[in-house]
Write a protein that holds these residues in place. Structure first.
Motif, PDB file in Angstrom:
ATOM      1  N   ARG A   1       0.813  -1.218   0.000  1.00 43.18           N
ATOM      2  CA  ARG A   1       0.000   0.000   0.000  1.00 43.18           C
ATOM      3  C   ARG A   1       0.843   1.263   0.000  1.00 43.18           C
ATOM      4  N   PHE A   2       2.082   1.155  -0.377  1.00 37.82           N
ATOM      5  CA  PHE A   2       2.975   2.313  -0.302  1.00 37.82           C
ATOM      6  C   PHE A   2       2.900   3.162  -1.570  1.00 37.82           C
ATOM      7  N   THR A   3       2.826   4.466  -1.381  1.00 36.61           N
ATOM      8  CA  THR A   3       2.900   5.430  -2.475  1.00 36.61           C
ATOM      9  C   THR A   3       3.840   6.543  -2.032  1.00 36.61           C
ATOM     10  N   PRO A   4       4.931   6.781  -2.757  1.00 34.42           N
ATOM     11  CA  PRO A   4       5.847   7.857  -2.354  1.00 34.42           C
ATOM     12  C   PRO A   4       5.231   9.234  -2.575  1.00 34.42           C
ATOM     13  N   VAL A   5       5.807  10.212  -1.948  1.00 33.95           N
ATOM     14  CA  VAL A   5       5.369  11.594  -2.093  1.00 33.95           C
ATOM     15  C   VAL A   5       5.651  12.050  -3.518  1.00 33.95           C
ATOM     16  N   SER A   6       4.713  12.770  -4.122  1.00 29.93           N
ATOM     17  CA  SER A   6       4.906  13.254  -5.491  1.00 29.93           C
ATOM     18  C   SER A   6       5.357  14.713  -5.534  1.00 29.93           C
ATOM     19  N   GLU A   7       5.496  15.348  -4.372  1.00 27.40           N
ATOM     20  CA  GLU A   7       5.939  16.736  -4.301  1.00 27.40           C
ATOM     21  C   GLU A   7       7.404  16.853  -4.733  1.00 27.40           C
ATOM     22  N   LEU A   8       7.804  18.028  -5.216  1.00 24.15           N
ATOM     23  CA  LEU A   8       9.200  18.269  -5.562  1.00 24.15           C
ATOM     24  C   LEU A   8      10.039  18.285  -4.286  1.00 24.15           C
ATOM     25  N   GLY A   9      11.212  17.664  -4.347  1.00 27.26           N
ATOM     26  CA  GLY A   9      12.112  17.612  -3.195  1.00 27.26           C
ATOM     27  C   GLY A   9      12.631  16.205  -2.982  1.00 27.26           C
ATOM     28  N   ALA A  10      13.268  15.986  -1.825  1.00 20.93           N
ATOM     29  CA  ALA A  10      13.881  14.697  -1.512  1.00 20.93           C
ATOM     30  C   ALA A  10      13.135  14.040  -0.353  1.00 20.93           C
ATOM     31  N   SER A  11      12.945  12.740  -0.464  1.00 15.97           N
ATOM     32  CA  SER A  11      12.296  11.976   0.600  1.00 15.97           C
ATOM     33  C   SER A  11      12.968  10.614   0.717  1.00 15.97           C
ATOM     34  N   ARG A  12      13.117  10.140   1.965  1.00 20.88           N
ATOM     35  CA  ARG A  12      13.733   8.845   2.238  1.00 20.88           C
ATOM     36  C   ARG A  12      12.690   7.890   2.773  1.00 20.88           C
ATOM     37  N   TYR A  13      12.855   6.610   2.427  1.00 16.05           N
ATOM     38  CA  TYR A  13      11.911   5.583   2.850  1.00 16.05           C
ATOM     39  C   TYR A  13      12.669   4.347   3.308  1.00 16.05           C
ATOM     40  N   ARG A  14      12.061   3.625   4.261  1.00 15.18           N
ATOM     41  CA  ARG A  14      12.654   2.370   4.733  1.00 15.18           C
ATOM     42  C   ARG A  14      11.549   1.360   5.008  1.00 15.18           C
ATOM     43  N   PHE A  15      11.712   0.187   4.383  1.00 14.61           N
ATOM     44  CA  PHE A  15      10.875  -0.969   4.703  1.00 14.61           C
ATOM     45  C   PHE A  15      11.773  -1.980   5.386  1.00 14.61           C
ATOM     46  N   THR A  16      11.314  -2.546   6.507  1.00 11.74           N
ATOM     47  CA  THR A  16      12.127  -3.513   7.251  1.00 11.74           C
ATOM     48  C   THR A  16      11.563  -4.914   7.068  1.00 11.74           C
ATOM     49  N   TYR A  17      12.428  -5.786   6.544  1.00 12.47           N
ATOM     50  CA  TYR A  17      12.089  -7.197   6.390  1.00 12.47           C
ATOM     51  C   TYR A  17      12.345  -7.914   7.711  1.00 12.47           C
ATOM     52  N   GLU A  18      11.919  -9.180   7.791  1.00 14.66           N
ATOM     53  CA  GLU A  18      12.255  -9.994   8.960  1.00 14.66           C
ATOM     54  C   GLU A  18      13.772 -10.078   9.068  1.00 14.66           C
ATOM     55  N   GLY A  19      14.270 -10.143  10.283  1.00 13.41           N
ATOM     56  CA  GLY A  19      15.709 -10.242  10.483  1.00 13.41           C
ATOM     57  C   GLY A  19      16.412  -8.899  10.460  1.00 13.41           C
ATOM     58  N   GLN A  20      15.669  -7.820  10.607  1.00 13.92           N
ATOM     59  CA  GLN A  20      16.231  -6.464  10.630  1.00 13.92           C
ATOM     60  C   GLN A  20      17.030  -6.108   9.381  1.00 13.92           C
ATOM     61  N   ARG A  21      16.570  -6.589   8.228  1.00 12.03           N
ATOM     62  CA  ARG A  21      17.147  -6.166   6.959  1.00 12.03           C
ATOM     63  C   ARG A  21      16.278  -5.039   6.427  1.00 12.03           C
ATOM     64  N   HIS A  22      16.916  -3.962   6.005  1.00  9.85           N
ATOM     65  CA  HIS A  22      16.178  -2.777   5.576  1.00  9.85           C
ATOM     66  C   HIS A  22      16.334  -2.554   4.080  1.00  9.85           C
ATOM     67  N   LEU A  23      15.225  -2.247   3.424  1.00 12.87           N
ATOM     68  CA  LEU A  23      15.263  -1.756   2.052  1.00 12.87           C
ATOM     69  C   LEU A  23      15.157  -0.241   2.159  1.00 12.87           C
ATOM     70  N   ASP A  24      16.269   0.444   1.909  1.00 10.81           N
ATOM     71  CA  ASP A  24      16.332   1.898   2.009  1.00 10.81           C
ATOM     72  C   ASP A  24      16.260   2.502   0.616  1.00 10.81           C
ATOM     73  N   ALA A  25      15.543   3.617   0.528  1.00 13.61           N
ATOM     74  CA  ALA A  25      15.426   4.322  -0.750  1.00 13.61           C
ATOM     75  C   ALA A  25      15.444   5.824  -0.503  1.00 13.61           C
ATOM     76  N   LEU A  26      16.020   6.525  -1.442  1.00 15.23           N
ATOM     77  CA  LEU A  26      16.008   7.989  -1.454  1.00 15.23           C
ATOM     78  C   LEU A  26      15.429   8.397  -2.798  1.00 15.23           C
ATOM     79  N   LEU A  27      14.386   9.219  -2.767  1.00 15.38           N
ATOM     80  CA  LEU A  27      13.752   9.702  -3.979  1.00 15.38           C
ATOM     81  C   LEU A  27      13.955  11.208  -4.073  1.00 15.38           C
ATOM     82  N   VAL A  28      14.558  11.658  -5.173  1.00 13.95           N
ATOM     83  CA  VAL A  28      14.760  13.080  -5.428  1.00 13.95           C
ATOM     84  C   VAL A  28      13.883  13.441  -6.622  1.00 13.95           C
ATOM     85  N   THR A  29      12.816  14.195  -6.344  1.00 12.57           N
ATOM     86  CA  THR A  29      11.853  14.546  -7.376  1.00 12.57           C
ATOM     87  C   THR A  29      12.091  15.983  -7.824  1.00 12.57           C
TER      88      THR A  29
END
Length: 127
Positions: free
Chosen positions: A46-74
């Motif tokens: 159900r995730f939708t990133p911000v569509s506004e101009l600028g930078a935003s960071r996101y993190r989803f954590t899997y089991e075992g404390q593994r993180h999917l990190d993302a940086l979006l620069v719009t």
């Protein structure tokens, strides 16, 4: 893990009437991108990133404390360049690495950076 940098300027945006996500002006990003506000993603489906101009960071954590990190620069551009880092010397660099950020910020394109979640499994993995 790279902590959020205190004192970063960002603007909160309300999504779906309840979820607040944050956007940091591109000109205020540091060389790592870590000073952009970090938003936790509770469910990938159900995730939708911000569509506004600028930078935003996101993190989803899997089991075992593994993180999917993302940086979006719009930016105001129809082009999106996606970047995944190369090999990474873990003794010199912190996670998540958003490589090529400085270069792509100078281009007139939007950009998205991903950190490899398998690197969180073992400090001896170089990516």
């Amino acid at each position: 893990m790279a902590p959020d940098r205190p004192g970063c300027w960002s603007r909160l945006i309300r999504v779906d009437g309840r979820t607040l996500l944050s956007v940091t002006p591109v000109h205020l990003l540091d060389e790592t991108g870590w000073n952009a506000h970090l938003s936790t993603v509770p469910a990938r489906e159900r995730f939708t990133p911000v569509s506004e101009l600028g930078a935003s960071r996101y993190r989803f954590t899997y089991e075992g404390q593994r993180h999917l990190d993302a940086l979006l620069v719009t930016k105001d551009s129809d082009t999106l360049v996606v970047s995944l880092h190369g090999a990474l010397n873990r003794q010199r660099f912190e996670l998540p690495p958003f490589e090529r950020l400085a270069t792509l910020l100078s281009w007139y394109v939007s950009s998205m950076y991903f950190g490899d979640p398998t690197l969180w499994m073992d400090r001896t993995i170089w990516g």
